[in-house]
Write an enzyme that holds these catalytic residues in place. Structure first.
Site, mmCIF file in Angstrom:
data_model
loop_
_atom_site.group_PDB
_atom_site.id
_atom_site.type_symbol
_atom_site.label_atom_id
_atom_site.label_comp_id
_atom_site.label_asym_id
_atom_site.label_seq_id
_atom_site.Cartn_x
_atom_site.Cartn_y
_atom_site.Cartn_z
ATOM 1 N N SER A 153 15.138 -46.829 -9.161
ATOM 2 C CA SER A 153 14.191 -46.470 -10.107
ATOM 3 C C SER A 153 13.217 -45.235 -10.135
ATOM 4 O O SER A 153 13.904 -44.218 -9.479
ATOM 5 C CB SER A 153 13.326 -47.710 -10.774
ATOM 6 N N HIS A 178 18.391 -45.694 -13.473
ATOM 7 C CA HIS A 178 18.847 -46.347 -14.874
ATOM 8 C C HIS A 178 17.822 -45.758 -15.743
ATOM 9 O O HIS A 178 17.128 -44.784 -15.642
ATOM 10 C CB HIS A 178 18.493 -47.955 -14.659
#
EC number: 3.4.21.92
Length: 220
Positions: free
Chosen positions: A118, A143
């Site tokens: 992330s 993501h």
């Protein structure tokens, strides 16, 4: 999976979950200046190494930024190394560290140990060109921003939705800049969790090389 952007982080720090921690040993060092007590993190800092081993939040971001700024002031021409093993965290904290990494004059080597997920994946990619590395069994996860739990009046929802879209575009353009990929490709790839091995992260452009184990290098 740890989400890169918690809507609650738009107004401040994302909540921290419970964490267990190994107690770091301290040790005594003798030098011509006398005796001092130290610990592994202090020793790493003396070697111009920053270790990001927790989630990316306001507290860890402030720690990393302070170390970057101090190391630059001590010697702006020597590289700084940032080791990363992090599940990610808040967008604002990510961008605070990112901006500081780009602001300081010293080159920054980034090394992934374990995982850079992330927000941490963006920091890994943001290292100086040619100096972004990972150990063989490290993994990288990228993501899109999380969107759950938004509440309020219609006007508030519109504001929050616009901010989430802005953050997503900023993340995409940032990753595109450091990977060499088109932002549209980044958007498609981050529509769902995309998990990469170290070798795949190199192919994707997030890192430049996969490190060999030092033991193996010494045997050659």
């Amino acid at each position: 999976m740890t989400n890169l952007f918690d809507p609650r982080s738009l107004g401040g720090q994302a909540p921290a979950g419970p964490q267990s921690r190994y107690i770091l040993p301290s040790f005594i060092e003798h030098s011509s200046y006398g005796v001092k007590e130290s610990n592994p993190y202090n020793k790493l800092f003396e070697e111009r190494i920053i270790f990001l081993g927790v989630q990316v939040d306001d507290a860890s971001a402030n720690d990393v930024m302070a170390q970057l700024l101090v190391l630059e002031s001590l010697d702006p021409d020597r590289d700084i190394t940032m080791y990363i093993n992090s599940p990610g965290g808040s967008f604002t904290s990510l961008m605070a560290i990112y901006d500081t990494m780009q602001y300081v004059r010293a080159d920054i080597t980034t090394v992934c140990l374990g995982q850079a997920a992330s927000a941490a994946a963006v920091l890994l990619a943001a290292g100086s060109p040619g100096k972004r590395l990972a150990l063989p069994n490290a993994r990288v996860l990228i993501h899109q921003p999380a969107t759950g739990g938004i509440q309020g009046q219609v006007s508030d929802l519109e504001i929050q939705a616009a901010e989430i879209e802005r953050m997503r575009r900023l993340m995409e353009t940032t990753l595109a800049k450091h990977t060499g990929k088109d932002a549209a490709v980044i958007r498609k790839d981050t529509d769902r969790d995309k998990i990469l091995t170290a070798a795949e992260a190199k192919e994707y452009g997030i890192i430049d090389d996969v490190l060999e184990y030092r033991k193996l290098s010494a045997q050659k």
